[in-house]
Design a protein around this motif. Structure first.
Motif, short mmCIF file in Angstrom:
data_model
loop_
_atom_site.label_atom_id
_atom_site.label_comp_id
_atom_site.label_asym_id
_atom_site.label_seq_id
_atom_site.Cartn_x
_atom_site.Cartn_y
_atom_site.Cartn_z
N UNK A 100 60.88 38.40 4.08
CA UNK A 100 61.70 37.63 5.03
C UNK A 100 61.60 38.18 6.45
N UNK A 101 60.89 39.30 6.62
CA UNK A 101 60.67 39.84 7.96
C UNK A 101 61.42 41.11 8.28
N UNK A 102 62.26 41.60 7.38
CA UNK A 102 63.01 42.84 7.62
C UNK A 102 62.17 44.02 7.15
N UNK A 103 61.53 44.68 8.11
CA UNK A 103 60.70 45.84 7.78
C UNK A 103 61.36 47.15 8.15
N UNK A 104 62.57 47.12 8.68
CA UNK A 104 63.20 48.34 9.18
C UNK A 104 64.26 48.91 8.24
N UNK A 151 57.11 54.08 4.24
CA UNK A 151 56.05 54.49 5.17
C UNK A 151 55.11 53.32 5.47
N UNK A 152 54.76 52.56 4.47
CA UNK A 152 53.88 51.40 4.68
C UNK A 152 54.58 50.35 5.55
N UNK A 153 55.87 50.12 5.29
CA UNK A 153 56.60 49.13 6.07
C UNK A 153 56.77 49.58 7.51
N UNK A 154 57.04 50.87 7.74
CA UNK A 154 57.20 51.34 9.12
C UNK A 154 55.87 51.33 9.86
N UNK A 155 54.77 51.60 9.14
CA UNK A 155 53.44 51.52 9.76
C UNK A 155 53.15 50.08 10.18
N UNK A 156 53.46 49.13 9.29
CA UNK A 156 53.26 47.72 9.61
C UNK A 156 54.13 47.31 10.79
N UNK A 157 55.38 47.77 10.80
CA UNK A 157 56.29 47.45 11.89
C UNK A 157 55.79 48.02 13.21
N UNK A 158 55.25 49.24 13.19
CA UNK A 158 54.73 49.83 14.43
C UNK A 158 53.50 49.05 14.93
N UNK A 159 52.66 48.58 14.01
CA UNK A 159 51.51 47.76 14.43
C UNK A 159 51.97 46.44 15.03
N UNK A 160 52.99 45.84 14.46
CA UNK A 160 53.53 44.58 15.00
C UNK A 160 54.13 44.83 16.38
N UNK A 161 54.85 45.95 16.54
CA UNK A 161 55.42 46.28 17.86
C UNK A 161 54.32 46.48 18.90
#
Length: 182
Positions: free
Chosen positions: A113-117, A137-147
């Protein structure tokens, strides 16, 4: 005529650490049951044989007849006790594993749904907790790439890039989007 080798079934470990720890847990239950059994049986048999020596030869019973009821009672208690504790341990392990799996499923649904944090905080066995940390760790890495892509898009929207740099950055962003969400 050549004979074909038979397909033999193999035991496949999903994760030896999970299965090994669980096997040791149930082995410990059996060992504790055996220790209790031996201590209690030793004491009761010792008392029964001691009492029989005072009665002398008047009762004419064999040593097996003297301890038969004691052994039957203790063996039945051993069997039922170890079985009950093993069932309890099994259901507690299943409950802990189910709680961890449910939390992982919830976290993956939130990610979809888009909540990676939101942190996973997976309960349960240490392997489940470790999996939750890897998932975080995978979700935060994905979130940092999106940012990073959002920052690049904001730079492109500002209009301060030359047409050549704009095109190069835009192609780079499209490639990164393709790697994040194929």
């Amino acid at each position: 005529m050549t004979s074909r080798p038979e397909n033999r079934r193999k035991i496949v470990f999903i994760n030896p650490r999970v299965q090994g720890g669980t096997a040791l847990f149930f082995s410990a239950i059996v060992i504790v049951g055996a220790a209790l059994f031996s201590g209690l049986v030793y004491e009761d048999i010792r008392l029964a044989l001691w009492d029989s020596t005072y009665r002398g030869h008047f009762m004419i019973r064999t040593p097996y007849q003297i301890v038969e009821e004691i052994l039957k009672t203790h063996l039945a208690c051993l069997f039922l006790g170890v079985l009950a504790v093993s069932f309890l341990a099994f259901f507690l392990l299943i409950r802990r594993i189910r709680a961890g799996i449910n939390r992982v499923a919830d976290v993956l649904a939130m990610s979809a749904e888009g909540d990676l944090s939101t942190p996973a905080n997976v309960p349960g066995l240490k392997e489940m907790v470790s999996f939750g940390e890897r998932l975080d760790a995978a979700r935060s890495h994905t979130l940092s790439r999106i940012d990073e892509m959002k920052e690049d898009l904001a730079f492109l929207r500002s209009g301060s890039a030359s047409p050549e740099e704009y095109r190069r950055r835009w192609e780079d962003i499209k490639g990164r989007i393709g790697r994040v969400a194929p």
